[in-house]
Design an enzyme around this catalytic site. Structure first.
Site, PDB file in Angstrom:
ATOM      1  N   HIS A 463       0.835  -1.212   0.000  1.00  0.00           N
ATOM      2  CA  HIS A 463       0.000   0.000   0.000  1.00  0.00           C
ATOM      3  C   HIS A 463       0.867   1.259   0.000  1.00  0.00           C
ATOM      4  O   HIS A 463       0.510   2.259   0.620  1.00  0.00           O
ATOM      5  CB  HIS A 463      -0.960   0.017   1.191  1.00  0.00           C
ATOM      6  CG  HIS A 463      -1.704  -1.265   1.413  1.00  0.00           C
ATOM      7  ND1 HIS A 463      -2.700  -1.698   0.563  1.00  0.00           N
ATOM      8  CD2 HIS A 463      -1.594  -2.224   2.355  1.00  0.00           C
ATOM      9  CE1 HIS A 463      -3.174  -2.866   0.980  1.00  0.00           C
ATOM     10  NE2 HIS A 463      -2.517  -3.203   2.067  1.00  0.00           N
ATOM     11  N   HIS A 464       1.986   1.226  -0.700  1.00  0.00           N
ATOM     12  CA  HIS A 464       2.919   2.358  -0.715  1.00  0.00           C
ATOM     13  C   HIS A 464       3.094   2.912  -2.123  1.00  0.00           C
ATOM     14  O   HIS A 464       4.206   3.244  -2.536  1.00  0.00           O
ATOM     15  CB  HIS A 464       4.286   1.928  -0.162  1.00  0.00           C
ATOM     16  CG  HIS A 464       4.235   1.427   1.253  1.00  0.00           C
ATOM     17  ND1 HIS A 464       5.279   0.717   1.822  1.00  0.00           N
ATOM     18  CD2 HIS A 464       3.283   1.556   2.204  1.00  0.00           C
ATOM     19  CE1 HIS A 464       4.952   0.419   3.071  1.00  0.00           C
ATOM     20  NE2 HIS A 464       3.753   0.908   3.326  1.00  0.00           N
TER      21      HIS A 464
END
Length: 529
Positions: A463-464
C-alpha cells in the site's frame, strides 16, 4: 452563477486533509474539500485494530491490479481508501518517514527544497509526539504520534532473535539512524487512530470558510484557456475556484482524474474517445510500490492475538479495550518491525520488516488454526516502474493499475533475500519457545525458483504506491518543485504521486509532510496569513 471558492481540494485523504486544515486557517479565503468517499463515523475507523476490517470492506473501492506479467499473471487486490482521511483512516497507523537519504536524493535530482533538512521541519510541525521532542520530533502539532500500548512478549523475543543475527535494537527508527529493529511509533492519540481527517479536518469543521462535501465524486477538471478553473461532479454540478484547484487524490486517483479530464498521454486518451486538453505522457507513468512478502510460523501456544478471533475471546478483547485501553483492540497488529539490509553495500537499509501479531490479518494471507505470527518483508527501493491508465471515458470504471512488480531482476533477487532473512530471524533460539514450526514458505521451498513460485502465490501490496505525477525540474516532469502542474495554470498536485522515487518505508507520514509543505508554499504565493 454557482458559488465560487478560492481553493478547491479534490480528495480528503492524508495530504488533502492537511491542506483543508491549514489553508482554512486564513479566514479571508474560502476552502472547499471534496471527498468521493464517505464519513469515518463507523467505530472501526477509530479503533487501532479496525484497519484489518476496513482494508477488506467498506473502507475500500475494491480495485485490483491488472495481471502481473512478471509474476505468473498474479492479480493483487489494491486497496484504495473510500473514506474521509484516505489511507490514514484505514492503514496500520505505522509512523515512519523513510531514510534521510531518500529526500537528499530528490534534491540531487534537482528537486530543490525537498532535501531532508528541508522537509524535516514539516514532519515536526505535524507531530504531537507523546514521547520525543528533539531535532527529529515535535509536540503540539495536529497529528497524534505515540508508542504502542499493546505489545506482546513475542515482540521482545523477536528483537532478541534479530540481535542473534547482528541486527541491533533501535528505539526510534525516525531518529538519527534507521538501522535496526524496534517498535514503530503509531499515528494514535489516547489509543485511538489519529487519521489526517481527525487531526486536521474534524477540529476545524466549525470554520465558516471551510466547506466539506462527502460522497462528492469529481467527473473532470474544468480547464479554460489553459487554466484550471474548477470541477464538474458526477451529477453535473460545477464548482469554481478563484485561486487554485488542488488535486490530492493519491497516486492512483490523481492520474486517473487528470486522464478523465483529457490531461495525460494523448495517444491513450484519444483511443478511448477522451478529448485531449493537454498531452502529458508522464501522467500515470513512473508508478512505484513496495511488494510485501511474508513468512508465517505457527505458534506453540496462545502467544499472539489470533485466539481473539473466536467469539468469546472477542468479547474479552472488547472489555480489555473499554476498561484498560489494552489488548488486541488497542494494537495495530503490525506495530513491531525494523529496517535492515538485503545488500550489505546498500547506502541505507533496503529491507523493511513488519511483525504481525497474528495470521490472516490481511486479505490473501493464510490463517493458522493454532495461531501464529507473520513476519513481512519488502524491498524498499525497487527499480521496476508501472502505470495507471483509465480504461474508459466512463468515470465509474476502475482504472488499470499495473505496478509491474519484479520487472527488474534486481527487485526479484532482493525480495527473495529479504524473505530468506525473515526466515532466519524466526528460526533463531530466542523465538524457539514460541514457535512450533514455520508453515510458509515452509521446508519444501529451497531453490530460488521455488521462492519465486512461492512469491507469485503469497505476496501482496504494501500500500505504498507513489510517483505517477512525478515532481522534477525538467520539462517532462508532471509538476514543478512547488507542485504546480507543468502546462496547466491554477492546478497543483499534492499527494504521494509527486514523489520522484518511493521513500524507504511506509508512506503515510510523507503524504502529511507533503501537505504541510505545500500549504506553506500556497500561503506564501498568495500572501495568506
Amino acid at each position: 452563477m454557482p458559488k465560487g471558492y478560492d481553493f478547491i481540494i479534490i480528495g480528503g485523504g492524508s495530504a488533502g486533509s492537511v491542506l483543508a486544515g491549514r489553508l482554512s486557517e486564513d479566514p479571508s479565503v474560502q476552502v472547499l474539500l471534496l471527498e468521493a468517499g464517505g464519513s469515518d463515523r463507523h467505530p472501526f475507523y477509530h479503533l487501532p485494530a479496525g484497519f484489518a476490517k476496513m482494508t477488506k470492506g467498506i473502507g475500500s473501492w475494491g480495485w485490483e491490479t491488472v495481471p502481473q506479467r512478471q509474476m505468473q499473471n498474479k492479480i493483487f487486490r489494491y486497496t484504495q481508501a473510500k473514506v474521509i482521511g484516505g489511507g490514514s483512516a484505514i492503514n496500520a497507523q505505522i509512523y515512519t518517514r523513510g531514510n534521510a537519504q531518500d529526500y537528499d536524493d530528490w534534491r540531487q535530482m534537482g528537486c530543490e527544497g525537498w532535501g531532508f533538512d528541508d522537509v524535516l521541519p514539516y514532519f515536526r510541525k505535524a507531530e504531537d509526539n507523546g514521547t520525543y521532542e528533539n531535532r527529529f520530533h515535535g509536540k503540539g502539532g495536529p497529528l497524534g504520534v505515540s508508542e504502542p500500548r499493546a505489545p506482546l512478549p513475542v515482540c521482545e523475543a523477536y528483537f532478541a532473535a534479530a540481535a542473534a543475527l547482528g541486527i541491533p535494537r533501535n528505539m526510534d527508527v525516525n531518529g538519527e539512524t534507521q538501522d535496526g529493529v524496534g517498535y514503530y511509533q503509531l499515528t494514535q492519540r489516547n489509543v485511538r487512530r489519529s487519521s489526517a481527517a481527525m487531526a486536521y479536518v474534524a477540529p476545524n469543521r466549525h470554520r465558516k470558510n471551510l466547506t466539506v462535501k462527502l460522497g462528492a465524486q469529481v467527473r473532470r477538471l474544468i480547464v479554460v484557456k489553459g487554466r484550471a478553473t474548477g470541477v464538474e461532479l458526477i451529477d453535473g454540478t460545477r464548482l469554481y475556484a478563484e485561486s487554485e484547484v488542488l488535486l490530492s487524490s493519491g497516486a492512483i486517483g490523481s492520474p486517473r482524474l487528470l486522464q478523465l479530464s483529457g490531461i495525460g498521454p494523448a495517444e491513450h486518451l484519444g483511443s478511448l474517445g477522451i478529448d485531449v486538453i493537454f498531452d502529458q505522457p508522464q501522467v500515470g507513468a513512473n508508478l512505484q510500490d513496495h511488494l510485501d512478502l511474508y513468512c508465517i510460523s505457527e505458534l506453540a501456544g496462545p502467544y499472539s492475538y489470533d485466539r481473539y478471533a473466536k467469539p468469546h475471546w472477542a468479547v474479552i478483547a472488547g472489555l480489555q479495550y473499554i476498561f484498560g485501553r489494552k489488548g488486541p483492540v488497542a494494537s495495530s497488529l503490525f506495530e513491531t518491525g525494523g529496517f535492515w539490509y538485503a545488500d550489505r553495500d546498500a547506502r541505507s537499509p533496503d529491507i523493511q520488516f513488519h511483525l504481525g501479531l497474528g495470521t490472516g490479518i490481511e486479505h490473501g494471507v493464510a490463517a493458522m488454526p493454532q495461531g501464529g505470527i507473520t513476519l513481512n518483508s519488502c524491498y524498499l527501493r525497487p527499480r521496476s516502474r508501472g502505470t495507471v491508465r483509465v480504461q474508459s471515458a466512463n468515470p465509474s470504471k476502475a482504472p488499470l493499475i499495473d505496478p509491474n512488480y519484479l520487472q527488474d531482476p534486481l527487485d526479484r533477487e532482493m525480495s527473495i533475500r529479504g524473505l530468506k532473512l525473515t526466515q532466519d530471524i524466526l528460526s533463531q533460539s530466542p523465538l524457539a519457545k514460541y514457535i512450533l514450526a514455520e508453515r510458509l514458505p515452509g521446508p519444501s521451498v529451497t531453490t530460488d525458483q521455488d521462492y519465486f513460485n512461492f512469491i507469485c502465490q503469497h505476496s501482496k501490496t504494501s500500500h505504498h504506491c507513489v510517483g505517477t505525477c512525478r515532481m522534477g525540474p525538467d520539462d517532462g516532469a508532471v509538476v514543478d518543485t512547488s507542485l504546480r502542474f507543468n502546462g496547466v495554470e491554477g492546478l497543483r498536485v499534492i499527494d504521494n504521486s509527486i514523489m520522484p522515487t518511493v521513500i524507504s518505508s511506509n508512506t503515510n507520514a510523507a503524504a502529511i509532510m507533503i501537505g504541510e509543505k505545500a500549504a506553506d508554499m500556497i500561503k506564501a504565493q498568495h500572501g495568506m496569513g
